[in-house]
Scaffold this active site. Structure first.
Site, PDB file in Angstrom:
ATOM      1  N   CYS A   1     -91.144  46.450  45.814  1.00  0.00           N
ATOM      2  CA  CYS A   1     -91.118  45.852  44.483  1.00  0.00           C
ATOM      3  C   CYS A   1     -92.546  45.701  43.966  1.00  0.00           C
ATOM      4  O   CYS A   1     -93.383  45.075  44.613  1.00  0.00           O
ATOM      5  CB  CYS A   1     -90.421  44.500  44.494  1.00  0.00           C
ATOM      6  SG  CYS A   1     -90.313  43.815  42.840  1.00  0.00           S
TER       7      CYS A   1
ATOM      8  N   GLY B   1     -89.458  39.712  38.833  1.00  0.00           N
ATOM      9  CA  GLY B   1     -90.167  38.953  39.860  1.00  0.00           C
ATOM     10  C   GLY B   1     -89.244  38.387  40.927  1.00  0.00           C
ATOM     11  O   GLY B   1     -89.527  37.360  41.549  1.00  0.00           O
TER      12      GLY B   1
ATOM     13  N   SER C   1     -79.902  47.517  43.611  1.00  0.00           N
ATOM     14  CA  SER C   1     -80.155  46.087  43.720  1.00  0.00           C
ATOM     15  C   SER C   1     -80.952  45.608  42.511  1.00  0.00           C
ATOM     16  O   SER C   1     -81.885  46.272  42.072  1.00  0.00           O
ATOM     17  CB  SER C   1     -80.954  45.829  44.997  1.00  0.00           C
ATOM     18  OG  SER C   1     -81.405  44.502  45.017  1.00  0.00           O
TER      19      SER C   1
END
Lengths: 312, 262
Positions: free
Chosen positions: A135, A77, A28
């Site tokens: 993340c 981000g 991803s």
């Protein structure tokens, strides 16, 4: 001759109840609709669009990527168009392909993870959910849910209350003990583990004395991280039988095989696609070549089959 | 947009910091337009790892060659400078949206800083083919860094050079020079690349004078395929709302009035 042998190979692997026709899928964030004219998505194990957040996100300051020795640091981000766009555009786009769609979800809170999982989990064409609890870019110091075993367990528990879809926890490598986090995800009911997201890193331009990326810190990926990820796959394999998707620095078939020997059932490919847009196709072929070379008919015979000398 | 192995026909140093490379593009099926770029693998090793984006300097359809002008700055371009004639280069492209060249009988203004001229030279080449006159302002640190002046003159372009060394590359000096050029020529469109400072100046001036202008943007890239969202910039869309767009996909050329220059 080799083509006939090639067709007889069993490349099918399972991640919980999810059956993949081969073990090579995109990571991803390193995959998208724009790659459709470069590779045949139907040849992939699954399609894994970029992580989606509930609300649109602008992402981080530029530069968002810089190169380091044998790797790259990114701080995108999670630029995201939000869940409404994802439901109305992204998911329908991927339903045209004959491979499972794994939806990667990123959220700010346990409740938000559950809320998004419930909504996306209801979509028939979504085959599985990947929880991006890892993340390192969302918060200033690179903290993530997946750094805390209790938070990891709770996220999984809450998400599995609201969906019947297989749930894969994408772990962060930015922890002291990956085994502890893997076990927490298992206790929470995860169907599989992704080992792992990018490694928190930093680079400084010595001439300008400024950080090389706008967010100062970001996630390291590429060949530089592969030995760390192989180690983590091996460690996680020691404590859980949950299927593992290896992710981090897979550049070729050899890297994929290495991760499978360490215990991964499948691999995700990210940075390699940036360097060679057809990398995933090549990796798949190189896995087949390896199987033919060593007379392995079933790829499952490779998973976790590292041969170690017993220290006792 | 695809990958191809193209043979390097020459790769030579043209000044202290700049190199010029010619590749055989006969294998390349796609049409290449000024403003587009290629993402080039500088070597087969893992260091440097990522491809590097290079704008097209000249497009030679008859010879089926492409030329690149590049600044040797980091590990990628250092490695590229070692590639010798006869070697193959792994290139991916052509990528992105090029310049719009829609003028009547007027002149176009090119404002370039440093290697920014690489992409504007391809535009000057295309303009010359269409019988459109170009005037270029080349800005650089030093006289030695002034690039492509002769190439541009070969396309019939008027060339003005300014350098930090000579002290005439500051915003006020370039403003005066541009005012002078605009009095002398009927400037119908303006194009820029290579300096945010000069781009802001051109943005203000072309807005005042209602001249259409475009900018070719540069940014660190990850994939150059539109999937990683590394190379983004902020633009105001036609309704004026700010929007983040990908330079590799929606650009690298944008209408100058739309781009938010910080």
């Amino acid at each position: 001759m080799s083509k006939i042998v090639d067709e007889l190979l069993n490349l099918q692997v399972k991640i919980g109840s999810l059956t993949l026709h081969n073990p090579v899928m995109p990571a991803s964030g390193a995959f998208g609709e724009d790659m459709d004219n470069l590779i045949d998505f139907n040849q992939l194990a699954a399609v894994v669009p970029k992580s989606i957040t509930k609300h649109p996100r602008k992402g981080n300051l530029t530069p968002r990527v810089c190169e380091v020795s044998a790797g790259m640091i990114n701080s995108i981000g999670i630029q995201s168009k939000g869940i409404d766009y994802y439901l109305s555009k992204t998911i329908p786009y991927y339903t045209r392909f004959d491979v499972p769609l794994i939806s990667s979800i990123s959220a700010y809170s346990i409740d938000e993870f559950a809320e998004m999982a419930e909504i996306i989990g209801k979509v028939d064409s979504v085959a599985a959910l990947e929880l991006n609890i890892s993340c390192p870019n969302l918060k200033g110091n690179g903290d993530a849910f997946g750094m805390n075993p209790e938070a990891t367990r709770k996220v999984l528990l809450r998400v599995l209350e609201v969906t019947d879809k297989p749930v894969i926890a994408k772990l962060t490598p930015n922890v002291t003990n990956i085994q502890e986090i893997a076990l927490a995800a298992e206790q929470g009911g995860a169907d599989g583990l992704n080992v792992a997201n990018t490694i928190l890193a930093m680079a400084i331009d010595i001439h300008t004395r400024k950080p090389k990326i706008g967010n100062i810190m970001g996630g390291l990926s590429g060949p530089a991280v592969k030995p760390i990820i192989v180690r983590m796959i091996y460690q996680v394999r020691q404590v859980t039988k949950l299927p593992i998707i290896g992710c981090g620095g897979v550049m070729n078939g050899e890297d994929a095989i290495e991760m499978m020997l360490a215990g991964a059932s499948a691999v995700q490919v990210g940075t390699a696609s940036f360097i060679k847009p057809t990398a995933m196709m090549d990796i798949l072929q190189e896995i087949k070549d390896y199987m033919i070379k060593y007379g392995i008919n079933n790829i499952n015979d490779l998973i976790g089959k590292i041969e170690t000398v017993n220290a006792d | 947009m695809k990958t191809a192995k193209l043979e390097v026909l020459s790769n030579k140093q043209v000044s202290d910091r700049y190199w010029h490379m010619v590749v055989d593009a006969s294998e390349l099926q796609a049409e290449v337009k000024p403003g587009q770029f290629f993402n080039i693998r500088c070597g087969d090793e893992y260091i440097p790892l990522l491809r590097r984006p290079f704008s097209i300097y000249q497009i030679n359809k008859h010879d089926q060659t492409l030329e690149f002008l590049y600044l040797v700055k980091g590990k990628g371009t250092q490695r590229l400078s070692l590639v010798e004639r006869g070697e193959s280069l792994d290139i991916f492209g052509p990528i992105g949206r090029g310049f719009k060249l829609q003028t009547g009988h007027g002149t176009i203004l090119l404002l370039a800083r440093g290697v920014g001229i690489a992409t504007l030279a391809a535009l000057a080449q295309e303009a010359a083919k269409r019988g459109i006159r170009s005037v270029a302002i080349l800005s650089a640190r030093s006289k030695n860094d002034l690039l492509a002046a002769e190439v541009l003159q070969g396309f019939g372009a008027g060339v003005y050079k300014v350098t930090d060394e000579e002290g005439n590359s500051d915003v006020s000096s370039v403003t005066m020079l541009m005012e002078k050029i605009m009095q002398e020529y009927e400037i119908e469109a303006a194009y820029t690349c290579g300096s945010k400072r000069l781009s802001k100046l051109l943005q203000n001036l072309t807005a005042q004078k209602q001249i259409y202008a475009e900018i070719a943007l540069e940014e660190n890239m990850g994939c150059a395929m539109g999937v990683c969202f590394a190379c983004v910039c902020e633009i105001h869309d036609t309704e004026g709302s700010p929007r983040t767009v990908r330079i590799c996909k929606e650009g690298p050329v944008f209408a100058l009035e739309q781009v938010v220059l910080t």
